[in-house]
Each structure stands twice: as C-alpha cells, then as structure tokens.
Write a protein that holds these residues in place. Structure first.
Motif, mmCIF file in Angstrom:
data_model
loop_
_atom_site.group_PDB
_atom_site.id
_atom_site.type_symbol
_atom_site.label_atom_id
_atom_site.label_comp_id
_atom_site.label_asym_id
_atom_site.label_seq_id
_atom_site.Cartn_x
_atom_site.Cartn_y
_atom_site.Cartn_z
ATOM 1 N N GLU A 35 0.981 -1.125 0.005
ATOM 2 C CA GLU A 35 0.166 -0.066 -0.056
ATOM 3 C C GLU A 35 0.631 1.412 -0.030
ATOM 4 O OE1 GLU A 35 -3.063 2.341 2.859
ATOM 5 O OE2 GLU A 35 -2.835 0.199 3.029
ATOM 6 N N LEU A 36 1.699 1.295 0.919
ATOM 7 C CA LEU A 36 2.745 2.560 0.974
ATOM 8 C C LEU A 36 3.436 2.683 -0.127
ATOM 9 C CD1 LEU A 36 3.672 5.042 2.547
ATOM 10 C CD2 LEU A 36 5.369 3.427 3.676
ATOM 11 N N ARG A 37 4.053 1.614 -0.521
ATOM 12 C CA ARG A 37 4.908 1.458 -1.726
ATOM 13 C C ARG A 37 4.209 1.997 -2.972
ATOM 14 N NH1 ARG A 37 8.742 -3.640 -3.406
ATOM 15 N NH2 ARG A 37 10.152 -2.431 -4.727
ATOM 16 N N THR A 38 3.035 1.487 -3.253
ATOM 17 C CA THR A 38 2.277 1.980 -4.520
ATOM 18 C C THR A 38 1.917 3.373 -4.528
ATOM 19 O OG1 THR A 38 1.156 -0.252 -4.556
ATOM 20 C CG2 THR A 38 -0.140 1.336 -5.656
ATOM 21 N N ARG A 39 1.271 3.657 -3.089
ATOM 22 C CA ARG A 39 1.081 5.280 -3.137
ATOM 23 C C ARG A 39 2.158 6.131 -3.594
ATOM 24 N NH1 ARG A 39 -1.334 7.208 2.240
ATOM 25 N NH2 ARG A 39 -0.213 5.455 3.153
ATOM 26 N N LEU A 40 3.346 5.988 -2.966
ATOM 27 C CA LEU A 40 4.708 6.496 -3.067
ATOM 28 C C LEU A 40 4.944 6.638 -4.432
ATOM 29 C CD1 LEU A 40 7.245 8.174 -1.947
ATOM 30 C CD2 LEU A 40 8.065 6.004 -1.398
ATOM 31 N N GLY A 41 5.063 5.350 -5.087
ATOM 32 C CA GLY A 41 5.313 5.179 -6.515
ATOM 33 C C GLY A 41 4.490 6.259 -7.385
ATOM 34 N N TRP A 42 3.169 5.861 -7.186
ATOM 35 C CA TRP A 42 2.050 6.833 -8.128
ATOM 36 C C TRP A 42 2.563 8.379 -7.687
ATOM 37 C CZ3 TRP A 42 0.481 5.617 -12.309
ATOM 38 C CH2 TRP A 42 0.269 4.062 -12.557
ATOM 39 N N THR A 43 2.881 8.641 -6.531
ATOM 40 C CA THR A 43 3.176 10.279 -6.384
ATOM 41 C C THR A 43 4.394 10.418 -7.080
ATOM 42 O OG1 THR A 43 2.201 9.908 -4.167
ATOM 43 C CG2 THR A 43 3.641 11.957 -4.412
ATOM 44 N N LEU A 44 5.320 9.828 -6.908
ATOM 45 C CA LEU A 44 6.676 10.103 -7.796
ATOM 46 C C LEU A 44 6.223 10.354 -9.306
ATOM 47 C CD1 LEU A 44 9.009 8.049 -5.939
ATOM 48 C CD2 LEU A 44 8.881 10.477 -5.847
ATOM 49 N N VAL A 45 5.308 9.360 -9.732
ATOM 50 C CA VAL A 45 5.029 9.616 -11.093
ATOM 51 C C VAL A 45 4.194 10.627 -11.459
ATOM 52 C CG1 VAL A 45 3.521 8.334 -12.884
ATOM 53 C CG2 VAL A 45 5.117 6.834 -11.662
ATOM 54 N N GLU A 46 3.429 10.948 -10.652
ATOM 55 C CA GLU A 46 2.688 12.322 -10.972
ATOM 56 C C GLU A 46 3.685 13.544 -10.959
ATOM 57 O OE1 GLU A 46 -0.978 14.720 -8.909
ATOM 58 O OE2 GLU A 46 -0.261 12.888 -7.998
ATOM 59 N N MET A 47 4.524 13.583 -9.858
ATOM 60 C CA MET A 47 5.361 14.547 -9.891
ATOM 61 C C MET A 47 6.323 14.727 -11.115
ATOM 62 S SD MET A 47 6.535 14.580 -5.655
ATOM 63 C CE MET A 47 8.122 15.509 -6.056
ATOM 64 N N GLY A 48 6.643 13.593 -11.499
ATOM 65 C CA GLY A 48 7.492 13.628 -12.693
ATOM 66 C C GLY A 48 6.916 14.051 -14.080
ATOM 67 N N LEU A 49 5.698 13.755 -13.912
ATOM 68 C CA LEU A 49 4.918 14.157 -15.080
ATOM 69 C C LEU A 49 4.299 15.590 -15.128
ATOM 70 C CD1 LEU A 49 2.227 11.228 -15.461
ATOM 71 C CD2 LEU A 49 4.217 11.848 -17.074
ATOM 72 N N ARG A 50 4.488 16.228 -13.921
ATOM 73 C CA ARG A 50 3.896 17.583 -13.704
ATOM 74 C C ARG A 50 5.427 18.424 -14.172
ATOM 75 N NH1 ARG A 50 0.568 18.674 -8.355
ATOM 76 N NH2 ARG A 50 -1.434 17.419 -8.928
ATOM 77 N N LEU A 51 6.599 17.757 -13.588
ATOM 78 C CA LEU A 51 7.803 18.458 -13.953
ATOM 79 C C LEU A 51 7.996 18.568 -15.571
ATOM 80 C CD1 LEU A 51 10.223 17.337 -11.253
ATOM 81 C CD2 LEU A 51 9.282 19.521 -11.695
ATOM 82 N N ALA A 52 7.671 17.079 -16.116
ATOM 83 C CA ALA A 52 8.003 17.116 -17.464
ATOM 84 C C ALA A 52 7.113 17.871 -18.314
ATOM 85 C CB ALA A 52 7.900 15.521 -18.013
ATOM 86 N N SER A 53 5.697 18.128 -17.900
ATOM 87 C CA SER A 53 5.007 19.059 -18.690
ATOM 88 C C SER A 53 5.038 20.470 -18.339
ATOM 89 C CB SER A 53 3.582 18.337 -18.630
ATOM 90 O OG SER A 53 3.124 18.627 -17.171
ATOM 91 N N ALA A 54 5.695 20.818 -17.475
ATOM 92 C CA ALA A 54 5.754 22.104 -16.894
ATOM 93 C C ALA A 54 6.245 23.147 -17.965
ATOM 94 C CB ALA A 54 6.275 22.302 -15.593
ATOM 95 N N PRO A 55 5.583 24.191 -18.483
ATOM 96 C CA PRO A 55 5.879 25.060 -19.438
ATOM 97 C C PRO A 55 7.162 25.838 -19.069
ATOM 98 C CG PRO A 55 4.105 26.234 -18.304
ATOM 99 C CD PRO A 55 4.221 24.655 -17.717
ATOM 100 N N ARG A 56 8.216 26.072 -19.963
ATOM 101 C CA ARG A 56 9.471 26.523 -19.682
ATOM 102 C C ARG A 56 9.321 28.044 -19.640
ATOM 103 N NH1 ARG A 56 13.936 22.805 -19.714
ATOM 104 N NH2 ARG A 56 12.964 20.645 -20.184
#
Length: 61
Positions: A35-56
C-alpha cells in the motif's frame, strides 16, 4: 587468529543474520502488502509528469 575463535565468531554472525532475516520476514508479513509503496510510486510518477509537462519560461535576450 585461532581456528576455534574464528569459527565461534562465524557462528555468532550467522545467528545475528538469521535473527535479522526472521525479523524482516515478520515485518513484511505484518504490513499491508504494497500500500505505502504503491502510493509513493504513483506520487513520484505524478510529480515527474508535472515536471516534464511544466511550461518553460521564455528566455529574454
């Protein structure tokens, strides 16, 4: 080092490692599986997607 002393130290370390492995097995069995591992993993994926799609910001010359 005397052979008997070396053997005694080896047996002591073996007992410590086995106790550690048993404790780890019990801890893994007691927790909710992933449970904790899954939540942490998806949180990291979400953060990565936000960083990757942030306008420069535009660079002013």
């Amino acid at each position: 080092m005397d052979a008997q002393t070396h053997l005694a130290l080896h047996h002591a370390r073996t007992a410590e490692l086995r106790a550690e492995a048993d404790a780890h097995r019990l801890a893994v069995a007691a927790r909710v599986p992933g449970e904790l591992r899954t939540r942490l993993g998806w949180t990291l994926v979400e953060m990565g997607l936000r960083l990757a799609s942030a306008p420069r910001p535009a660079v002013a010359s």
